[in-house]
Design a protein around this motif. Structure first.
Motif, PDB file in Angstrom:
ATOM      1  N   LYS A 167      -1.038  11.508   0.600  1.00  0.00           N
ATOM      2  CA  LYS A 167      -1.210  11.399   2.125  1.00  0.00           C
ATOM      3  C   LYS A 167      -0.219  10.201   2.659  1.00  0.00           C
ATOM      4  O   LYS A 167       0.622  10.407   3.631  1.00  0.00           O
ATOM      5  CB  LYS A 167      -2.482  10.904   2.613  1.00  0.00           C
ATOM      6  CG  LYS A 167      -3.385  12.103   2.207  1.00  0.00           C
ATOM      7  CD  LYS A 167      -4.415  12.532   3.533  1.00  0.00           C
ATOM      8  CE  LYS A 167      -4.940  14.058   3.508  1.00  0.00           C
ATOM      9  NZ  LYS A 167      -5.562  14.489   2.188  1.00  0.00           N
ATOM     10  N   GLY A 168      -0.412   9.027   2.294  1.00  0.00           N
ATOM     11  CA  GLY A 168       0.468   7.881   2.988  1.00  0.00           C
ATOM     12  C   GLY A 168       1.836   7.854   2.128  1.00  0.00           C
ATOM     13  O   GLY A 168       2.358   8.848   1.629  1.00  0.00           O
ATOM     14  N   SER A 169       2.559   6.856   2.578  1.00  0.00           N
ATOM     15  CA  SER A 169       3.925   6.687   2.373  1.00  0.00           C
ATOM     16  C   SER A 169       4.106   6.562   0.538  1.00  0.00           C
ATOM     17  O   SER A 169       3.242   5.654  -0.130  1.00  0.00           O
ATOM     18  CB  SER A 169       4.602   5.408   2.884  1.00  0.00           C
ATOM     19  OG  SER A 169       4.436   5.465   4.224  1.00  0.00           O
ATOM     20  N   HIS A 198       0.915  -1.262   0.012  1.00  0.00           N
ATOM     21  CA  HIS A 198      -0.133   0.018  -0.012  1.00  0.00           C
ATOM     22  C   HIS A 198       1.026   1.368   0.104  1.00  0.00           C
ATOM     23  O   HIS A 198       0.440   2.253   0.768  1.00  0.00           O
ATOM     24  CB  HIS A 198      -0.935   0.022   1.086  1.00  0.00           C
ATOM     25  CG  HIS A 198      -1.670  -1.288   1.281  1.00  0.00           C
ATOM     26  ND1 HIS A 198      -2.649  -1.477  -0.009  1.00  0.00           N
ATOM     27  CD2 HIS A 198      -1.818  -2.475   2.093  1.00  0.00           C
ATOM     28  CE1 HIS A 198      -3.319  -2.850   0.443  1.00  0.00           C
ATOM     29  NE2 HIS A 198      -2.838  -3.273   1.494  1.00  0.00           N
ATOM     30  N   TYR A 199       2.066   1.298  -0.893  1.00  0.00           N
ATOM     31  CA  TYR A 199       2.582   2.630  -1.073  1.00  0.00           C
ATOM     32  C   TYR A 199       1.803   3.106  -2.169  1.00  0.00           C
ATOM     33  O   TYR A 199       1.215   2.404  -2.956  1.00  0.00           O
ATOM     34  CB  TYR A 199       4.001   2.324  -1.330  1.00  0.00           C
ATOM     35  CG  TYR A 199       5.026   1.757  -0.096  1.00  0.00           C
ATOM     36  CD1 TYR A 199       5.642   2.876   0.401  1.00  0.00           C
ATOM     37  CD2 TYR A 199       5.171   0.585   0.383  1.00  0.00           C
ATOM     38  CE1 TYR A 199       6.552   2.493   1.386  1.00  0.00           C
ATOM     39  CE2 TYR A 199       5.906   0.180   1.063  1.00  0.00           C
ATOM     40  CZ  TYR A 199       6.712   1.176   1.792  1.00  0.00           C
ATOM     41  OH  TYR A 199       7.450   0.855   2.685  1.00  0.00           O
TER      42      TYR A 199
END
Ligand code: AP5
Ligand code: MG
Length: 211
Positions: free
Chosen positions: A76-78, A25-26
């Motif tokens: 937002k995430g990595s 989930h990058y």
């Protein structure tokens, strides 16, 4: 933690980054893909970019960073960066830009591959343009049959022409290899062998990321 995947043209950066995006989930950012989308839009900037990319040269550091900034700002995430940084200047600019966004490069992983394997892989590479405009790479994760079944059109990247590949390799050795030392000295560098099956490369990558 954001990560950077480095490696010569054809080392498997895109193939592995896509797998990491799906399983860990990058968000995968390939600067090459971002530039190719700009070219596909038919914009004036795209025309200038095409002339540089097709020849195998690099877009200027400042221009590349300003394009990348807009992409990263919306995430937002990595992230996994594939194809950036490609010069020591870009590596320094990246640290600054990520710090401003409250982000940081955690790990830098180089996928190694001998030049002769690069040449063999890229001379055989084919892409598929789907009716939606999306471009998929034909390979272990998306077959020629998948492309045909989805009404896609097969094509070869212009910069995969033999003379461009040789030039991209020399640009990599001259301009991008010093970036490996930059990260080695910073103590956030890992190396994995890209000359094995995609599954074996992926397993090594995941162990490095989880270490
Ligand atoms: P970019 O699109 O990033 O190209 P590249 O770095 O040359 O790398 P590739 O995308 O060709 O290869 P890859 O490592 O992703 O390998 P892949 O997974 O596709 O950049 C293109 C251009 O944009 C640059 O030349 C420059 O002009 C410009 N640009 C981009 N970023 C820039 C920046 N930061 N600054 C300035 N300019 C910039 O795999 C390759 C092939 O091998 C595929 O066919 C695949 O199916 C196969 N394969 C993958 N893994 C394996 C395996 N383990 N075993 C067998 N085959 C495999
Ligand atoms: Mg790629």
């Amino acid at each position: 933690m954001d990560i950077v995947i480095m490696g010569a043209p054809g080392a498997g950066k895109g193939t592995q980054a896509e797998r990491l995006e799906k399983s860990l989930h990058y968000t995968h950012i390939s600067t090459g893909d971002v530039l190719r989308k700009e070219i596909a839009s038919g914009s004036e900037a795209g025309k200038k970019i095409a002339a540089i990319i097709d020849n195998g040269d690099l877009i200027s550091d400042e221009w590349m960073l300003s394009i990348l900034k807009q992409v990263v700002a919306g995430i937002k995430g990595s992230i996994i960066l594939d194809g950036f940084p490609r010069t020591v200047e870009q590596a320094e600019m990246l640290d600054k830009m990520l710090a401003e966004l409250g982000r940081k490069v955690g790990k830098v992983i180089e996928i190694t591959l001998p030049d002769e394997v690069v040449v063999a892989r890229l001379s055989a590479r084919k892409q598929c343009q789907l009716p939606s405009g999306e471009i998929k790479q034909i390979g272990p994760d998306f077959s020629l049959a998948d492309c045909q079944a989805q009404g896609g059109e097969v094509f070869v990247r212009k910069d995969d022409a033999p003379e461009s590949v040789m030039h991209r390799l020399s640009v990599y050795h001259k301009q991008t290899e010093p970036v490996l030392d930059f990260y080695r000295k910073a103590g956030r560098f890992e190396e994995i062998n890209g000359n094995q099956t995609p599954d074996a490369v992926f397993n090594e990558l995941v162990s490095v990321l989880k270490a």
